[in-house]
Each structure stands twice: as structure tokens, then as C-alpha cells.
Design an enzyme around this catalytic site. Structure first.
Site, PDB file in Angstrom:
ATOM      1  N   LYS A 112       0.846  -1.154   0.147  1.00 49.66           N
ATOM      2  CA  LYS A 112      -0.016  -0.033   0.080  1.00 49.66           C
ATOM      3  C   LYS A 112       0.927   1.310  -0.007  1.00 49.66           C
ATOM      4  CE  LYS A 112      -4.277  -1.621   1.798  1.00 49.66           C
ATOM      5  NZ  LYS A 112      -5.231  -1.747   2.828  1.00 49.66           N
ATOM      6  N   LYS A 193      -5.404 -10.857  -6.581  1.00 49.88           N
ATOM      7  CA  LYS A 193      -6.470 -10.994  -5.685  1.00 49.88           C
ATOM      8  C   LYS A 193      -7.675 -10.323  -6.391  1.00 49.88           C
ATOM      9  CE  LYS A 193      -6.924  -8.434  -1.902  1.00 49.88           C
ATOM     10  NZ  LYS A 193      -6.870  -7.971  -0.494  1.00 49.88           N
ATOM     11  N   LYS A 196     -11.519  -4.328  -5.600  1.00 47.89           N
ATOM     12  CA  LYS A 196     -12.023  -3.097  -6.309  1.00 47.89           C
ATOM     13  C   LYS A 196     -11.048  -1.997  -6.895  1.00 47.89           C
ATOM     14  CE  LYS A 196     -15.661  -0.348  -6.973  1.00 47.89           C
ATOM     15  NZ  LYS A 196     -15.702   0.979  -6.443  1.00 47.89           N
TER      16      LYS A 196
END
Ligand code: TYM
Length: 328
Positions: A112, A193, A196
Site C-alpha cells: 500500500k 486478488k 475493487k
């Protein structure tokens, strides 16, 4: 041993069927056998920038999904993390026990923060807040998808370290990661994975997608060159992913599905898969719409926070006393 469950889904994006496979479908199953606490980790969502209105909306939505998917709020506590301040308080106590080095090794933090000029310090300490979420409720089991395994390992380490330094205080929790459904991959690429954040809208199916959108997305899903409907993650990851989704939504073992489609092409299988998902999601969507803006949801969340607080403050007090903080 008395079994207790704690788990949650972040309100940071529209919920996709990955979260259903890895988490929500499990929550619904476990509620009958365990004392359960299901919460919405809204404080986790704000570790990255959020639009305040959208955050509030999504927070209600996740709670509504819990109920719409079948969690019975009279049996399990459903609550919002930010309504129980003991989470952040225990997180602080645990931060004093977590090392900078071990937090720096968290792969989700690395992913991230990768390429970002600046990230919040909360994104770095996020796994400690997650440990606090779990340890406050003395959870014995934590149902999560594969991607949370490392965070669970950190939680176990922190619990063991704390118990060793300050005396038995926390239950050391076990992750519950199912063989099937714990890593639902993108429909466009079975190595990534389902998420969204993928700019390809057809790579994920949202819990609120209308039936025709779901059908279109599965029709476009990538498959493999060899045409048999067989689960083999090494050689046929795309079809294996679709079979696992089928298995989760039809609640049927993979072998039964393989037998049913022996000799069939991918076309029939993908069409049926879309129907299995539509059949499961439509009633959830209907119930969701009934509840998401209701007063009933507010009441459920208030009651849930009360029940959660009782348990949480009991553990927090014990942890403070163990560390030598004065309590009355
Ligand atoms: P989150 O919100 O990213 O995801 C919620 C749950 O859904 C699972 N999941 C998936 N499972 C299978 N396939 C996928 N494609 C997929 N995408 C998501 C996740 O593994 C997770 O179980 N840190 C947590 C939230 C959290 C939490 C907790 C969970 C905060 N505190 C305490 C358990 C206990 C998270 O970000 O999950």
C-alpha cells in the site's frame, strides 16, 4: 474451551464477492457454533484518505451486508469499531510492545505504501490496531481470507509477548482460513486478488451488481486453453478460481462441481456459475435495501456496541493492570 469469534470487513470500497468468499460467507456459518463479534473496522478505513460522506455510507452498507447475508443480530454482536473506544486504547498499549522492524515487514503495508510519496503513520501501525480488535474480545478464532494471514501471525506474536512479559492476559487466537474461497482472484487475471482497486471493472463482481452485470462479467471471465472444467491451481488457475467461486456460492464441494461439468465446455459452466451467483446475491440485495437506511440498523449497531464494550473494557482493564497502569 469456550469458542469466540471476532472478524470484520473494512468499509473502504464497495464490497465484492472476494470479501463474501473469504469472510462474510464464513461469518454466517460460524454464528451457530461460536459466540461471535462482527464489527465494521471504520478506523482501519481512514488509514488512507476517505471521502467523509462516502465513508459513512459504506460503513452502514457493510453492517447491512452482515445482516442481509444472514447474521442474526440477536445472537451475534454487530457494531462499529469507532463506537468502542477500547480498540484504540488497547492499540496504544500494544504499540509499546510491537517493534518498528516487525511492522515494516508487513507485506500489506509495503504494497500500500509502494510508490507513494507520503503515507499516514496510521497505515504503518494498522496491524497493531487489528491485533487490538481481536485480543479485546479474547477471540479464539478469526475467520479471514488468505491475505490477512500475516496480520494474524503478528497478533499471535503480540499476544504471546504480552502474556510472557506481563502475565496471562490474552487468548492467542487461531486464524480460520478456509480451503475454498479464501483467495478469490480477479476474473481477468487469476494471479491477482479480486479487488475493487483494479481499474478493469469486469475483473470483480460487486455484491450489489445487478443480475445482468453479473452475467456479463462471468461471460467475459478469462479461462484456460485446455477446455475441461477441472480444479488445478498450478496448470488451470483461471478455471480453478471460477470453480471455487461456484463452490462458495452453491455451497457444494469442488468434486461434485467437477463431476457435473465433466465433458461440458466452459460456456455452459460459466453461464451456470453466473446463475448460481445471481441466485445467492439477489435475496441478499433485497434484504440489504430494506435495512441499509433503517432505524432498525441504528438500533442493532447501538446494542452491538453496548455488548461489545462490556467485553472490551473488561479485557482493557486487565491489560492496563498487568502493565502497571493504575485503574480504579
Ligand atoms: P478487508 O476489509 O480488506 O477484507 C475483509 C475480509 O475479506 C477477505 N477478502 C478476501 N477473501 C478472499 N478473496 C478475496 N479476493 C478477498 N478480498 C478480501 C479478507 O481476507 C478479510 O478477511 N484488516 C482487515 C480488516 C480487519 C480485521 C480485523 C479482520 C480489521 N481488524 C480483525 C479480522 C479481525 C482487512 O483489511 O480486511
Amino acid at each position: 474451551m469456550n469458542k469466540q469469534i471476532l472478524s470484520g470487513i473494512k468499509p473502504s470500497g464497495d464490497l465484492n464477492i472476494g470479501g463474501y468468499g473469504g469472510a462474510l460467507s464464513q461469518f454466517v456459518q460460524y454464528q451457530h457454533d461460536f459466540e461471535c463479534f462482527f464489527f465494521v473496522p471504520d478506523l482501519h478505513a481512514i488509514t488512507v484518505p476517505q471521502d467523509p460522506q462516502q465513508l459513512a455510507r459504506r460503513t452502514r452498507e457493510i453492517a447491512a451486508f452482515y445482516i442481509a447475508a444472514g447474521i442474526d443480530p440477536t445472537k451475534s454482536a454487530i457494531f462499529l469499531q469507532s463506537q468502542v473506544p477500547a480498540h484504540t486504547e488497547l492499540a496504544w498499549l500494544l504499540e509499546t510492545q510491537a517493534s518498528f522492524g516487525e511492522l515494516g515487514r508487513m507485506t500489506q503495508f509495503k504494497d500500500k505504501s509502494n510508490g507513494k510519496e507520503s503515507v499516514s503513520s496510521a497505515l504503518f501501525t494498522y496491524p497493531v490496531l487489528m491485533a487490538a480488535d481481536i485480543l479485546l474480545y479474547q477471540a479464539t478464532h478469526v475467520p479471514v481470507g488468505e491475505d490477512q494471514k500475516q496480520h494474524l501471525e503478528l497478533t499471535r506474536n503480540l499476544a504471546e509477548r504480552f502474556n510472557h512479559r506481563f502475565g496471562e492476559t490474552f487468548v492467542v487466537p487461531e486464524p480460520l482460513i478456509q480451503d475454498i474461497g479464501s483467495r478469490i482472484m480477479g476474473l481477468d487475471d487469476p494471479t491477482k486478488k479480486m479487488s475493487k482497486s483494479n481499474p478493469n471493472l469486469s475483473s470483480y463482481v460487486l455484491m450489489l451488481d445487478p443480475p445482468d452485470t453479473i452475467r456479463k462479467k462471468f461471460a467475459r471471465a478469462v479461462t484456460d486453453s485446455e477446455s475441461s472444467v477441472r480444479c488445478d491451481w498450478d496448470t488451470k488457475p483461471a478455471v480453478s478460481n471460477l470453480i471455487e467461486i461456484y463452490s462458495v456460492f452453491a455451497n457444494e464441494p469442488v468434486e461434485i462441481i467437477e463431476k457435473r461439468y465433466a465433458g461440458e465446455g466452459y460456456g455452459t459452466f460459466k453461464k451456470d456459475l453466473a446463475e448460481v451467483v445471481v441466485d445467492k446475491l439477489v435475496p441478499i440485495q433485497e434484504k440489504f435495501k430494506e435495512i441499509v437506511d433503517s432505524r432498525e440498523l441504528d438500533d442493532i449497531l447501538k446494542r452491538g456496541a453496548q455488548k461489545a464494550s462490556e467485553k472490551a473494557y473488561d479485557t482493557l482493564k486487565r491489560a492496563k493492570q498487568a502493565m502497571g497502569l493504575v485503574t480504579f
